[in-house]
Design a protein around this motif. Structure first.
Motif, PDB file in Angstrom:
ATOM      1  N   ALA A  19      64.781 -27.260 123.029  1.00 44.75           N
ATOM      2  CA  ALA A  19      64.853 -26.694 124.281  1.00 44.75           C
ATOM      3  C   ALA A  19      65.269 -25.411 124.172  1.00 44.75           C
ATOM      4  O   ALA A  19      65.848 -24.852 122.985  1.00 44.75           O
ATOM      5  N   GLY A  20      65.110 -24.583 125.333  1.00 51.03           N
ATOM      6  CA  GLY A  20      65.700 -23.215 125.174  1.00 51.03           C
ATOM      7  C   GLY A  20      64.427 -22.340 125.221  1.00 51.03           C
ATOM      8  O   GLY A  20      63.337 -22.475 124.773  1.00 51.03           O
ATOM      9  N   ARG A  21      64.507 -21.010 125.734  1.00 55.00           N
ATOM     10  CA  ARG A  21      63.612 -19.972 125.652  1.00 55.00           C
ATOM     11  C   ARG A  21      63.363 -19.401 124.398  1.00 55.00           C
ATOM     12  O   ARG A  21      64.485 -19.557 123.525  1.00 55.00           O
ATOM     13  N   ASP A  22      62.403 -18.894 124.017  1.00 47.43           N
ATOM     14  CA  ASP A  22      61.992 -18.304 122.829  1.00 47.43           C
ATOM     15  C   ASP A  22      62.956 -17.097 122.539  1.00 47.43           C
ATOM     16  O   ASP A  22      62.763 -15.884 123.211  1.00 47.43           O
ATOM     17  N   LEU A  23      63.626 -16.880 121.670  1.00 47.28           N
ATOM     18  CA  LEU A  23      64.446 -15.916 121.416  1.00 47.28           C
ATOM     19  C   LEU A  23      64.025 -14.718 120.710  1.00 47.28           C
ATOM     20  O   LEU A  23      64.564 -13.606 120.803  1.00 47.28           O
ATOM     21  N   THR A  24      62.867 -15.040 120.001  1.00 46.60           N
ATOM     22  CA  THR A  24      62.319 -13.781 119.472  1.00 46.60           C
ATOM     23  C   THR A  24      61.536 -12.991 120.494  1.00 46.60           C
ATOM     24  O   THR A  24      61.317 -11.823 120.317  1.00 46.60           O
ATOM     25  N   SER A  25      61.322 -13.557 121.643  1.00 44.84           N
ATOM     26  CA  SER A  25      60.965 -12.521 122.940  1.00 44.84           C
ATOM     27  C   SER A  25      61.956 -11.918 123.575  1.00 44.84           C
ATOM     28  O   SER A  25      61.648 -11.072 124.504  1.00 44.84           O
ATOM     29  N   LEU A  26      63.307 -12.073 123.304  1.00 40.96           N
ATOM     30  CA  LEU A  26      64.336 -11.562 123.969  1.00 40.96           C
ATOM     31  C   LEU A  26      64.380 -10.065 123.440  1.00 40.96           C
ATOM     32  O   LEU A  26      64.576  -9.776 122.154  1.00 40.96           O
ATOM     33  N   PRO A  27      64.241  -9.252 124.223  1.00 43.89           N
ATOM     34  CA  PRO A  27      64.203  -7.834 123.793  1.00 43.89           C
ATOM     35  C   PRO A  27      65.816  -7.295 123.312  1.00 43.89           C
ATOM     36  O   PRO A  27      66.767  -7.624 123.845  1.00 43.89           O
ATOM     37  N   LYS A  28      65.907  -6.531 122.094  1.00 47.21           N
ATOM     38  CA  LYS A  28      67.380  -6.640 121.712  1.00 47.21           C
ATOM     39  C   LYS A  28      67.332  -5.392 120.564  1.00 47.21           C
ATOM     40  O   LYS A  28      66.184  -4.898 120.154  1.00 47.21           O
ATOM     41  N   ALA A  29      68.457  -4.802 120.328  1.00 45.08           N
ATOM     42  CA  ALA A  29      68.665  -3.787 119.258  1.00 45.08           C
ATOM     43  C   ALA A  29      69.559  -4.436 118.141  1.00 45.08           C
ATOM     44  O   ALA A  29      70.120  -5.564 118.575  1.00 45.08           O
ATOM     45  N   HIS A  30      69.259  -3.869 116.986  1.00 49.38           N
ATOM     46  CA  HIS A  30      69.867  -4.342 115.883  1.00 49.38           C
ATOM     47  C   HIS A  30      70.776  -3.379 115.208  1.00 49.38           C
ATOM     48  O   HIS A  30      70.496  -2.464 114.725  1.00 49.38           O
ATOM     49  N   LEU A  31      72.035  -3.554 115.328  1.00 49.38           N
ATOM     50  CA  LEU A  31      73.154  -2.394 115.268  1.00 49.38           C
ATOM     51  C   LEU A  31      74.041  -2.401 113.676  1.00 49.38           C
ATOM     52  O   LEU A  31      74.814  -1.756 113.373  1.00 49.38           O
ATOM     53  N   HIS A  32      73.706  -3.834 113.014  1.00 46.39           N
ATOM     54  CA  HIS A  32      74.725  -4.032 111.946  1.00 46.39           C
ATOM     55  C   HIS A  32      73.625  -4.502 110.912  1.00 46.39           C
ATOM     56  O   HIS A  32      73.583  -5.950 110.805  1.00 46.39           O
ATOM     57  N   LEU A  33      73.164  -3.853 109.738  1.00 49.06           N
ATOM     58  CA  LEU A  33      72.425  -4.154 108.871  1.00 49.06           C
ATOM     59  C   LEU A  33      72.280  -3.197 107.868  1.00 49.06           C
ATOM     60  O   LEU A  33      72.152  -1.948 107.848  1.00 49.06           O
ATOM     61  N   HIS A  34      72.788  -3.779 106.828  1.00 53.55           N
ATOM     62  CA  HIS A  34      72.848  -2.887 105.465  1.00 53.55           C
ATOM     63  C   HIS A  34      71.501  -2.821 104.499  1.00 53.55           C
ATOM     64  O   HIS A  34      70.884  -3.896 104.418  1.00 53.55           O
ATOM     65  N   LEU A  35      71.113  -1.561 103.996  1.00 51.65           N
ATOM     66  CA  LEU A  35      70.115  -1.492 103.525  1.00 51.65           C
ATOM     67  C   LEU A  35      69.566  -2.543 102.233  1.00 51.65           C
ATOM     68  O   LEU A  35      68.567  -3.302 102.312  1.00 51.65           O
TER      69      LEU A  35
END
Length: 349
Positions: A19-35
């Motif tokens: 159950a639950g909405r598709d979280l890949t369709s939730l618009p979002k920003a990503h602020l913590h990712l190391h190269l």
């Protein structure tokens, strides 16, 4: 650059009842990712073979302690040797995030880690910026020094950061174990980036207690804090973060391997209840095995957040970002659409 269209290992954690909405369709920003930590396991294996670097056995499901973490991270850094390598890692990371619903990514890098093979610190940073400019979604670059390096190293990087403020660099940070440095010693570096109009986001509150988080806000003028979860135990710190709208970059899968939080005890609910902005990040999906949408799935399935709370987190990520105004407007519009109940008629609650 290799195939950047295929989905990597970074998939949402499935909800047992489906159950639950598709979280890949939730618009979002990503602020913590190391190269280096954004690298796909398959890319690590391929580049390691190309350069004759022994690749640690790793199944992409998460490290089991500091030694394994450091070995894998060091290997990932060691196999990034050319601008094409950087371009591939950035393009694949952005493609993975795009598939997870991300419309703005801030990628964190210490260019001195790649200076020797790239022909200098500026050349390394320019390779990252060129890759960011051609990525499949908008990408900003955060230059990061380390708590474990001397303050004058941070000042040199801060001057470099300021010099590229109009060329794709959007923020300045301090990564690594925050117990290795004194907050006050880094004030000159952060003053330089503030004068350039750039956002400040040091790591804090992972191993250190809440007063360290407060010091980063008061002394470094941090607009965001990488992690910062120790603040949850101190009302004074929570009040400061809420009043100043300092966003905590919380990365749920980063904590269990180091004994900071059990996965089902990451204090997202308590931070939201204190009106502290929280933006979810994946930190190093190569090492922890879960991407951006998967962090939201953990908050839903293990921490009990509602769809409305997940949308609130996504909104915090957008507002706390250094994205250009037009990118923020687009993400806000798409997020408002995602929230509309009629869009989900027939979807299980």
């Amino acid at each position: 650059m290799g195939d950047t269209s295929a989905r990597s290992h970074r998939a949402p954690v499935p909800r047992p009842d489906g159950a639950g909405r598709d979280l890949t369709s939730l618009p979002k920003a990503h602020l913590h990712l190391h190269l280096a930590g954004a690298m796909r396991p398959a890319t690590l294996r391929e580049l390691a073979a190309r350069y004759g670097v022994p690749a640690p056995a790793h199944d992409g499901r998460g490290v089991k302690g500091w030694a394994e973490f450091q070995q894998l991270y060091d290997t990932a850094r060691a196999v990034i040797r050319t601008p094409d390598d950087i371009g591939r890692v950035v393009a694949e990371a952005a493609a993975d995030d795009a598939a997870d619903g991300c419309g703005w990514l801030e990628l964190q890098v210490d260019p001195t880690s790649y200076a020797e093979t790239m022909g200098g610190v500026r050349a390394a940073l320019e390779a990252v910026l060129a890759a960011a400019a051609s990525a499949p979604i908008p990408v900003g670059v955060m230059v990061a020094s380390s708590w474990a390096r001397p303050p004058d190293h941070a000042e040199r990087l801060a001057r470099l950061t300021a010099a590229y403020a109009d060329a794709g660099v959007v923020a300045f940070g301090l990564s690594n174990d925050e117990r290795h440095g004194e907050v006050a010693a880094f004030v000159p570096a952060f003053r330089l980036v503030a004068e350039a109009g750039l956002l400040a986001s040091p790591h804090s509150g992972f191993y250190t207690a809440a007063p360290h988080v407060r010091d980063c806000v008061h002394l470094l003028d941090a607009a965001r804090i990488g992690h910062g979860t120790s603040a949850v135990g101190d009302p004074q710190t929570l009040a400061l973060l809420a009043e100043r709208r300092v966003t905590l970059e919380v990365c749920p899968t980063s904590y269990p391997p180091f004994g900071v939080h059990a996965l089902d005890e990451v204090p997202v609910q308590r931070l939201l209840a204190a009106d502290v902005p929280v933006a979810l990040g994946s930190d190093d999906p190569l090492l922890f095995g879960v991407g951006l949408a998967g962090q939201y799935a953990i908050c839903r399935d293990l921490l009990g957040l509602s769809d409305d709370q997940l949308a609130t987190l996504a909104g915090h990520s957008i507002e706390g970002s250094a994205a250009p105004p037009e990118v923020k407007r687009d993400l806000r519009t798409r997020l408002d659409d995602w929230r509309r109940p009629e869009r989900f008629q027939g979807t299980a609650p």
